[in-house]
Design a protein around this motif. Structure first.
Motif, PDB file in Angstrom:
ATOM      1  N   GLY A  63      -2.917  20.423 -41.288  1.00 46.70           N
ATOM      2  CA  GLY A  63      -3.477  19.242 -40.640  1.00 46.70           C
ATOM      3  C   GLY A  63      -3.273  19.453 -39.154  1.00 46.70           C
ATOM      4  N   ARG A  64      -3.454  18.169 -38.275  1.00 49.95           N
ATOM      5  CA  ARG A  64      -3.365  18.627 -36.987  1.00 49.95           C
ATOM      6  C   ARG A  64      -1.969  19.031 -36.553  1.00 49.95           C
ATOM      7  NH1 ARG A  64      -6.833  14.501 -37.274  1.00 49.95           N
ATOM      8  NH2 ARG A  64      -5.145  12.948 -38.151  1.00 49.95           N
ATOM      9  N   ASN A  65      -1.923  19.605 -35.242  1.00 49.62           N
ATOM     10  CA  ASN A  65      -0.518  20.262 -34.878  1.00 49.62           C
ATOM     11  C   ASN A  65      -0.244  21.389 -35.619  1.00 49.62           C
ATOM     12  OD1 ASN A  65      -0.850  18.299 -32.692  1.00 49.62           O
ATOM     13  ND2 ASN A  65       0.236  16.934 -34.045  1.00 49.62           N
ATOM     14  N   LYS A  66      -0.881  22.021 -36.517  1.00 51.57           N
ATOM     15  CA  LYS A  66      -0.291  23.074 -37.416  1.00 51.57           C
ATOM     16  C   LYS A  66      -0.765  24.471 -37.065  1.00 51.57           C
ATOM     17  CE  LYS A  66       1.992  19.936 -39.934  1.00 51.57           C
ATOM     18  NZ  LYS A  66       3.161  20.242 -40.557  1.00 51.57           N
ATOM     19  N   ALA A  67      -1.293  24.637 -35.804  1.00 54.45           N
ATOM     20  CA  ALA A  67      -1.882  25.749 -35.487  1.00 54.45           C
ATOM     21  C   ALA A  67      -1.102  26.929 -35.342  1.00 54.45           C
ATOM     22  CB  ALA A  67      -2.829  25.590 -33.942  1.00 54.45           C
ATOM     23  N   ALA A  68       0.303  26.628 -35.222  1.00 50.18           N
ATOM     24  CA  ALA A  68       1.365  27.606 -35.142  1.00 50.18           C
ATOM     25  C   ALA A  68       1.469  28.438 -36.429  1.00 50.18           C
ATOM     26  CB  ALA A  68       2.577  27.227 -34.648  1.00 50.18           C
ATOM     27  N   ILE A  69       1.138  27.639 -37.587  1.00 49.13           N
ATOM     28  CA  ILE A  69       1.121  28.175 -38.766  1.00 49.13           C
ATOM     29  C   ILE A  69       0.169  29.607 -39.128  1.00 49.13           C
ATOM     30  CG2 ILE A  69       0.937  27.982 -41.286  1.00 49.13           C
ATOM     31  CD1 ILE A  69       2.183  24.967 -40.911  1.00 49.13           C
ATOM     32  N   GLU A  70      -1.099  29.036 -38.478  1.00 49.41           N
ATOM     33  CA  GLU A  70      -2.076  30.142 -38.685  1.00 49.41           C
ATOM     34  C   GLU A  70      -1.693  31.363 -37.514  1.00 49.41           C
ATOM     35  OE1 GLU A  70      -6.147  28.859 -38.421  1.00 49.41           O
ATOM     36  OE2 GLU A  70      -5.719  26.952 -38.971  1.00 49.41           O
ATOM     37  N   ASP A  71      -0.828  31.035 -36.534  1.00 49.50           N
ATOM     38  CA  ASP A  71      -0.718  32.201 -35.729  1.00 49.50           C
ATOM     39  C   ASP A  71       0.501  32.838 -36.244  1.00 49.50           C
ATOM     40  OD1 ASP A  71      -2.268  31.341 -33.526  1.00 49.50           O
ATOM     41  OD2 ASP A  71      -0.689  30.192 -32.392  1.00 49.50           O
ATOM     42  N   PHE A  72       1.531  32.309 -37.233  1.00 56.41           N
ATOM     43  CA  PHE A  72       2.549  32.923 -37.938  1.00 56.41           C
ATOM     44  C   PHE A  72       2.092  33.990 -38.839  1.00 56.41           C
ATOM     45  CE2 PHE A  72       5.466  33.799 -40.997  1.00 56.41           C
ATOM     46  CZ  PHE A  72       6.687  34.347 -40.162  1.00 56.41           C
ATOM     47  N   PHE A  73       0.898  33.675 -39.602  1.00 55.28           N
ATOM     48  CA  PHE A  73       0.405  34.570 -40.534  1.00 55.28           C
ATOM     49  C   PHE A  73      -0.591  35.710 -39.956  1.00 55.28           C
ATOM     50  CE2 PHE A  73       2.609  31.424 -43.156  1.00 55.28           C
ATOM     51  CZ  PHE A  73       3.297  32.033 -43.761  1.00 55.28           C
ATOM     52  N   ASP A  74      -0.863  35.598 -38.915  1.00 55.55           N
ATOM     53  CA  ASP A  74      -1.747  36.329 -38.232  1.00 55.55           C
ATOM     54  C   ASP A  74      -1.011  37.792 -37.481  1.00 55.55           C
ATOM     55  OD1 ASP A  74      -4.086  37.471 -37.173  1.00 55.55           O
ATOM     56  OD2 ASP A  74      -4.673  35.920 -35.616  1.00 55.55           O
ATOM     57  N   ARG A  75      -1.723  38.853 -37.254  1.00 57.39           N
ATOM     58  CA  ARG A  75      -1.261  39.857 -36.711  1.00 57.39           C
ATOM     59  C   ARG A  75      -1.150  39.596 -35.104  1.00 57.39           C
ATOM     60  NH1 ARG A  75      -2.753  44.809 -38.974  1.00 57.39           N
ATOM     61  NH2 ARG A  75      -1.274  45.673 -37.376  1.00 57.39           N
ATOM     62  N   VAL A  76       0.082  40.149 -34.611  1.00 59.16           N
ATOM     63  CA  VAL A  76       0.416  40.118 -32.940  1.00 59.16           C
ATOM     64  C   VAL A  76       0.422  41.307 -32.595  1.00 59.16           C
ATOM     65  CG1 VAL A  76       1.981  38.862 -31.393  1.00 59.16           C
ATOM     66  CG2 VAL A  76       1.791  38.130 -33.717  1.00 59.16           C
ATOM     67  N   PRO A  77      -0.782  42.071 -32.238  1.00 59.01           N
ATOM     68  CA  PRO A  77      -0.746  43.346 -31.756  1.00 59.01           C
ATOM     69  C   PRO A  77       0.057  43.747 -30.534  1.00 59.01           C
ATOM     70  CG  PRO A  77      -2.982  42.652 -32.202  1.00 59.01           C
ATOM     71  CD  PRO A  77      -2.081  41.471 -32.219  1.00 59.01           C
ATOM     72  N   GLU A  78       0.201  42.635 -29.560  1.00 58.29           N
ATOM     73  CA  GLU A  78       1.014  43.115 -28.478  1.00 58.29           C
ATOM     74  C   GLU A  78       2.272  43.413 -28.720  1.00 58.29           C
ATOM     75  OE1 GLU A  78      -1.415  40.826 -29.048  1.00 58.29           O
ATOM     76  OE2 GLU A  78      -0.536  39.211 -27.841  1.00 58.29           O
ATOM     77  N   LEU A  79       3.009  42.345 -29.757  1.00 56.08           N
ATOM     78  CA  LEU A  79       4.323  42.261 -30.125  1.00 56.08           C
ATOM     79  C   LEU A  79       4.464  43.595 -30.996  1.00 56.08           C
ATOM     80  CD1 LEU A  79       7.306  40.951 -30.672  1.00 56.08           C
ATOM     81  CD2 LEU A  79       6.049  39.789 -32.339  1.00 56.08           C
ATOM     82  N   GLU A  80       3.759  44.058 -31.860  1.00 56.13           N
ATOM     83  CA  GLU A  80       3.813  45.357 -32.917  1.00 56.13           C
ATOM     84  C   GLU A  80       3.920  46.337 -31.804  1.00 56.13           C
ATOM     85  OE1 GLU A  80       0.643  44.981 -35.894  1.00 56.13           O
ATOM     86  OE2 GLU A  80       1.157  42.964 -36.071  1.00 56.13           O
ATOM     87  N   ALA A  81       3.029  46.460 -30.733  1.00 57.49           N
ATOM     88  CA  ALA A  81       2.989  47.806 -29.838  1.00 57.49           C
ATOM     89  C   ALA A  81       4.487  47.742 -29.244  1.00 57.49           C
ATOM     90  CB  ALA A  81       1.858  47.646 -28.823  1.00 57.49           C
ATOM     91  N   ALA A  82       5.017  46.788 -28.695  1.00 60.17           N
ATOM     92  CA  ALA A  82       5.999  46.821 -27.943  1.00 60.17           C
ATOM     93  C   ALA A  82       7.278  47.116 -28.888  1.00 60.17           C
ATOM     94  CB  ALA A  82       6.421  45.418 -27.507  1.00 60.17           C
TER      95      ALA A  82
END
Ligand code: G1P
Length: 306
Positions: A63-82
């Motif tokens: 629902g609304r205000n749940k975008a962080a959930i999509e971010d959580f299940f997505d890749r984070v290339p910068e973090l992985e590289a670090a």
């Protein structure tokens, strides 16, 4: 009617559109499903459970205000590289596991019209197959194979299967309550003969409550489309299941007696964090030692420590 053994569930639906009012103000900006249970969001335990049970295709109804959930299940290339650069393999694996554990899809609910309405949003994703629904407030210990057993019962009998727990009559008004009859499948598999959402204690058919795991026949979608708002003015999944029972469709219950961690209210959430952390190899030994000392200093009468 679903013919037994015809199709097996392969997909999981996880409704995550709830507002998380019991955890305000934390949930003003963070979806309640991402609150950490030790160091993993509650939701990651749920997705991992679905994947372990052989359901690698997951749809989250957001629902609304749940975008962080999509971010959580997505890749984070910068973090992985670090992390890779630092040689921090342990954390790198932890970061990867959330994206690799399952194929996660998203659909928006639009309006918060109840659990039944949330499940209905999954109709196109699911198609004509049985499917699982996992509610995020209940974490089932990974050593207890509840969902696996429910999937096996569904594959054998067809129809729908719900997870049940005896919560005692004093708590039944917080849950969907069921009337059941025994089956020849053993004491923990029952036939469901009636369901009612959050009944007053003196009207409850038993102290058996629906906990947050379902394996549903796709016929539930056509029933949900016709289901009028029920308790709380919301379209209730429990009411749709009651209609399936009335129509003579098989609905079974698996009575759970294993380890369940309820992250839905604050006290139970705290207990879940302590229990799960105290069993971990890394945090468990020092936490248990500290807990023993801490508890021995607590006043027995429930008064606040000085
Ligand atoms: C929902 C269901 C209820 C079920 C419960 C399990 O209620 O409507 O039948 O017993 O989940 O957690 P909620 O907790 O969303 O109010």
């Amino acid at each position: 009617m679903t013919s037994p053994g015809a199709r097996h569930a392969r997909k999981a639906v996880i409704p995550v559109a709830g507002m998380g009012t019991r955890f305000l103000p934390a949930t003003k900006a963070i979806p309640k499903e991402l609150l950490p249970v030790v160091d993993r969001p509650a939701l990651e335990y749920i997705v991992a459970e679905a994947a372990r049970a052989g359901l690698p295709e997951v749809l989250m109804v957001t629902g609304r205000n749940k975008a962080a959930i999509e971010d959580f299940f997505d890749r984070v290339p910068e973090l992985e590289a670090a992390l890779e650069k630092k040689g921090d393999d342990g954390r790198l694996a932890a970061v990867h596991s959330s994206t690799e554990v399952a194929q996660v899809h998203f659909v928006r609910q639009g309006e918060a019209k109840g659990l039944g309405h949330a499940v209905l949003q999954a109709a196109a994703f699911v198609g004509q197959e049985p499917f699982a629904v996992l509610l995020g407030d209940d974490i089932i210990d990974e050593r207890d194979l509840l969902l696996e057993q429910m999937l096996a019962v569904q594959a054998e009998h067809g129809g729908s299967v719900i997870a049940l727990l005896d919560v005692g009559m004093e708590n039944i008004d917080k849950y969907g309550a069921v009337a059941v009859e025994p089956t020849s499948d053993g004491r923990d598999v029952v036939a469901v003969t009636g369901l009612v959402e959050k009944p007053p204690v003196d009207e409850a058919p038993s102290s058996l409550a629906i906990i947050g795991r379902y394996v549903l026949a796709p016929e539930v979608f056509e029933v949900l489309r016709e289901t009028a708002p029920g308790r709380g003015g919301e379209i209730q999944l429990t009411d749709a299941l009651a209609t399936l029972v009335e129509r003579g469709e098989p609905v079974h219950g698996v009575v759970f007696s294993g380890r369940r961690y309820d992250t839905g209210d604050r006290l139970d959430y705290l207990k879940a964090v302590v229990q799960l952390a105290s069993e971990r190899d890394d945090l468990g030994p020092p936490l248990r030692a500290w807990l023993h000392e801490f508890v021995s200093q607590l006043p027995r009468d429930g008064a606040s420590p000085s």
